[in-house]
Enzyme design. Structure first.
Site, PDB file in Angstrom:
ATOM      1  N   SER A  43      12.324   1.681   4.422  1.00 24.60           N
ATOM      2  CA  SER A  43      12.267   0.751   3.754  1.00 24.60           C
ATOM      3  C   SER A  43      12.687   0.875   2.333  1.00 24.60           C
ATOM      4  O   SER A  43      13.053  -0.136   1.202  1.00 24.60           O
ATOM      5  CB  SER A  43      10.242  -0.157   3.411  1.00 24.60           C
ATOM      6  OG  SER A  43       9.612   0.965   3.071  1.00 24.60           O
ATOM      7  N   ASP A 357       5.371  -3.392  -5.012  1.00 19.22           N
ATOM      8  CA  ASP A 357       4.289  -3.687  -4.499  1.00 19.22           C
ATOM      9  C   ASP A 357       2.789  -2.656  -3.956  1.00 19.22           C
ATOM     10  O   ASP A 357       2.875  -2.817  -3.158  1.00 19.22           O
ATOM     11  CB  ASP A 357       4.452  -4.414  -3.333  1.00 19.22           C
ATOM     12  CG  ASP A 357       5.619  -3.338  -2.380  1.00 19.22           C
ATOM     13  OD1 ASP A 357       5.667  -2.084  -2.264  1.00 19.22           O
ATOM     14  OD2 ASP A 357       6.402  -3.511  -1.053  1.00 19.22           O
ATOM     15  N   HIS A 360       6.574   0.126  -3.289  1.00 13.68           N
ATOM     16  CA  HIS A 360       7.919   0.294  -3.095  1.00 13.68           C
ATOM     17  C   HIS A 360       8.144  -0.001  -4.509  1.00 13.68           C
ATOM     18  O   HIS A 360       7.287  -0.418  -5.074  1.00 13.68           O
ATOM     19  CB  HIS A 360       8.658  -0.614  -2.442  1.00 13.68           C
ATOM     20  CG  HIS A 360       8.183  -0.559  -0.726  1.00 13.68           C
ATOM     21  ND1 HIS A 360       7.411  -1.776  -0.299  1.00 13.68           N
ATOM     22  CD2 HIS A 360       9.330   0.069   0.196  1.00 13.68           C
ATOM     23  CE1 HIS A 360       7.496  -1.011   0.744  1.00 13.68           C
ATOM     24  NE2 HIS A 360       8.162  -0.153   1.100  1.00 13.68           N
TER      25      HIS A 360
END
Length: 738
Positions: A43, A357, A360
């Site tokens: 991610s 978040d 990240h």
């Protein structure tokens, strides 16, 4: 007005022997030097693969597919787990390439334009195969993609880009491979599902081997430039901090608020990865395998709220609490994630937050990480020049060597804090003696030769610095001394100077109008020996060959046409915090009762200086027209040690910056070693900066005296400067009070 037109420097930094190998390399940016970029990972690098898979296959969207994701740059969610761009986006921009399209999403689920590269990263992807985790009862909530799966995607794409094996090798020569970050999910899925640290530690060698195997396979296909990011400091992650909330206070770093044992786990992964990459570099010497030090870049952000790096303009006001989340102390909830309306909250200014978040980073953080990799000292290459931008400071050293292990401590704050307000590669809080001399002569700071050696001659119009950290006077093959820092010696520096002169048709005139600064050199030859357990009798035997190396180099330069030399002597090493720590516990009668210095070590320095001065006098007698000025560093600094209050120093033996101990010096962890623990508020009140090198305040005083010694060398001045110039220089640099 200048004293001489040029200043050339041959010197070394007194780096203690545990620091890694250092050399200076040139990194020059040519926009578009890579024609394509191929990215693997999870991610942290996914630019939309999981989003496209969700739309085309599962029809299930994840929370990061909804606003406020993408709000800062794209104005809408793109599948990136951030408010804007990722590191891979900034890398593509830097090389003049478009953002990498996700592998999934074009016609037939594949991207249309492949010529400039493809992104294979998938949110949730692991290094190890999905079967490994299922066998251990670990569930991947996002995907069954692994690094092996992504590598398979790449091999499927390759035939559309090149028609044969030789064509593919030629194509990949011009391609940049970004291998991750990958591996973080292997650990996070396990940690956040209750697996113990003991069990997860066993994953690390398997993860590292998997990354190495993928790199080896890519090299076999023709890849020659591969970026390999390390793991991030997971102990500072809002998600981990929330999951392990309520841990003992002793588990938290009092400076940053991060969980230390989790960060130590990340460091363990990174150490194992770097060792593996070192092994691979030796097997593939024509391949650029570059470690990206995400961990230490990120740790600067977490220190940004402290006085240690307050001068670095990150402007983060919140380091641990996420910008977007479901509430709680760290604004993170495993059950209510960012993008789950209407239960989550989002900060007004994501650029003020490190975390986006909880898992990240914000675009602002990713920008600084990419800057650290592309422009600063946080990429460790292993070969010669790479196609990277070079927009760093004048004296910033980029790190490379066949056996390199980590970035030197001088690359980290608070080095450079007093004058440059950032680390510059100088082992000091500010300027060095040579900087003050250049300023006094009306010249710019000397550019490092090995960084700019391919530059035009205009770069070296006013002189050049051949200094290499850790260099000795003796050749690396000299028996009895092992130099653990660099193979560069004074002989190599002089040879580099001769190569430089070969490019000049006017080098005789150049040398007649130049000041040659020959050192200080020799200190490392002795410090390496002392710290490797050699006796004082053994080390004394090294003095004649050290002095001979210095004088031989001077004679060689005289033959080339040099006429003016500044030759500094050795410092009083018995007053150095590093030596005082090494020989701590010596008999009381070995210490000077006035200064606290070790007398027998200072006597050793005096022995070196006496022999050096004797040999310099022989050269003067042989060459009466040559100006050789001895720089009496020993007496200058001893005057300060004897009367520190007179010169404004409150602390003479204890280092300003260090990691503890009686002298604030540790043989294994030097100043700048993250996380830094102890640094004084006012370096100008300390003599020692890091236990080995002096503060800018001391360097200024030394330069004062040295410059006066140059001025008093009437023979030298009459040859090179008219009286009017001398008088003006005295106005610029008044007589020292030393």
């Amino acid at each position: 007005w200048v004293f001489h037109h040029h200043v050339f420097l041959f010197k070394h930094h007194l780096i203690i022997s545990f620091i890694i190998n250092i050399a200076i390399i040139t990194i020059s940016h040519v926009n578009g030097c890579f024609t394509s970029i191929f990215s693997f990972g999870d991610s942290l690098a996914d630019t939309g693969n999981l989003l496209q898979l969700s739309l085309s296959e599962s029809k299930k969207l994840f929370h990061f597919d909804f606003p406020p994701y993408g709000r800062t740059f794209f104005d809408y969610p793109t599948g990136r787990c951030s408010d804007g761009r990722l590191v891979i986006d900034f890398i593509a921009e830097e090389f003049g390439l478009p953002f990498l399209p996700p592998y999934f999403g074009g016609e037939n689920g594949k991207p249309r334009n492949l010529e400039n590269g493809v992104n294979f990263a998938v949110v949730g992807a692991t290094a190890l195969d999905d079967v490994f985790f299922k066998e251990r009862g670990i569930h991947n909530p996002f995907t069954n993609a692994s690094l092996g799966v992504e590598l398979g995607f790449f091999k499927d794409v390759l035939p559309s880009l090149c028609s044969s094996s030789s064509d593919c090798k030629e194509f990949l020569k011009k391609s940049l491979i970004v291998m991750g970050e990958i591996g973080g999910n292997d650990y996070s899925h396990a940690f956040l599902q209750g697996k113990s640290i003991k069990e997860i530690l066993h994953f690390v060698p398997l993860v590292v081997d998997t990354i190495a195997s993928a790199i080896t396979e890519l090299i076999g296909l023709g890849a020659v430039t591969i970026l390999v990011p390390g793991d991030l400091p997971i102990g500072c992650s809002s998600a981990y901090l929330t999951y392990f909330q309520g841990s003992d206070m002793a588990d938290y770093d009092p400076l940053t608020g991060c969980i230390t044992w989790l960060n130590q786990f990340s460091e363990f992964h990174n150490e194992q990865l770097q060792k593996k990459l070192d092994q691979m570099r030796k097997l593939h010497r024509n391949v650029n395998i570059i470690y990206e030090d995400y961990y230490n870049i990120a740790m600067r952000f977490y220190h940004s709220g402290t006085n240690l790096v307050r001068l670095i303009p990150y402007r983060f006001t919140e380091t641990l609490r996420s910008c977007c989340g479901g509430g709680g102390r760290y604004n993170y909830s495993a059950s209510v994630a960012c993008g789950d309306p209407p239960l989550t909250t989002s900060c007004k200014d994501p650029s003020s937050h490190v975390s986006w978040d909880g898992l990240h980073y914000t675009e602002a953080t990713y920008r600084w990480i990419s800057k650290g990799v592309l422009e600063e000292l946080y990429a460790i290459p292993n070969t010669n020049s790479l196609c990277f931008p070079s927009t760093v400071g004048e004296e910033l050293w980029i790190i490379s060597n066949l056996e390199i292990g980590k970035i030197p401590d001088s690359a980290f704050p608070p080095n450079g804090r007093t004058f440059f307000h950032r680390p510059t590669g100088r082992f000091c809080d500010g300027r060095l003696v040579i900087d003050f001399l250049a300023e006094a002569l009306g010249l710019p700071f000397l550019p490092p030769y090995y960084r700019y050696k391919n530059a035009t001659s205009e770069k070296f119009e006013n002189g050049v610095n051949f200094a290499v950290g850790g260099a000795g006077a003796l050749n690396s093959s000299f028996p009895g001394i092992y130099n653990p820092i660099t193979v560069i010696s004074l002989v190599d520096e002089v040879n580099s100077f001769k190569q430089f002169l070969n490019l000049r048709t006017d080098f005789k005139q150049l040398l007649r109008n130049s000041l040659i600064v020959m050192g200080e050199i020799g200190g490392n030859d002795y410090s390496h020996a002392f710290k490797q357990g050699k006796s004082i009798e053994d080390v004394r035997n090294f003095v004649p060959p050290v002095v001979d190396s210095i004088t031989s180099s001077i004679n060689e330069l005289i033959e080339l046409g040099a006429v003016t030399f500044l030759v500094p002597g050795n410092f009083p090493i018995g007053c150095s915090a590093s030596y005082l720590t090494l020989f701590q516990g010596s008999d009381k009668d070995q210490y000077d009762p006035l200064t606290g210095c070790l007398t027998w070590l200072n006597q050793f320095s005096q022995h070196h200086n006496q022999l050096l001065r004797k040999e310099l006098e022989k050269i003067r007698n042989l060459h009466p027209d040559i100006n050789i000025v001895y720089g009496d560093y020993y007496s200058t600094t001893m005057r300060i040690y004897n009367s520190p209050n007179k010169f404004g120093f409150k602390e003479t033996l204890k280092a300003c910056c260090g990691t503890g101990g009686l002298y604030n010096y540790n043989l294994s962890r030097a100043c700048g070693y993250p996380p830094l623990r102890r640094c004084c508020n006012d370096p100008s009140s300390y003599m020692s900066w890091d236990g080995i090198h002096y503060t800018e305040a001391v360097n200024r005083l030394i330069a004062n005296v040295v410059f006066e010694e140059l001025m008093n060398s009437i023979h030298s001045l009459n040859n090179l400067c008219p009286a009017s110039t001398i008088n003006k220089l005295r106005m610029i640099y008044p007589k020292s009070e030393m």
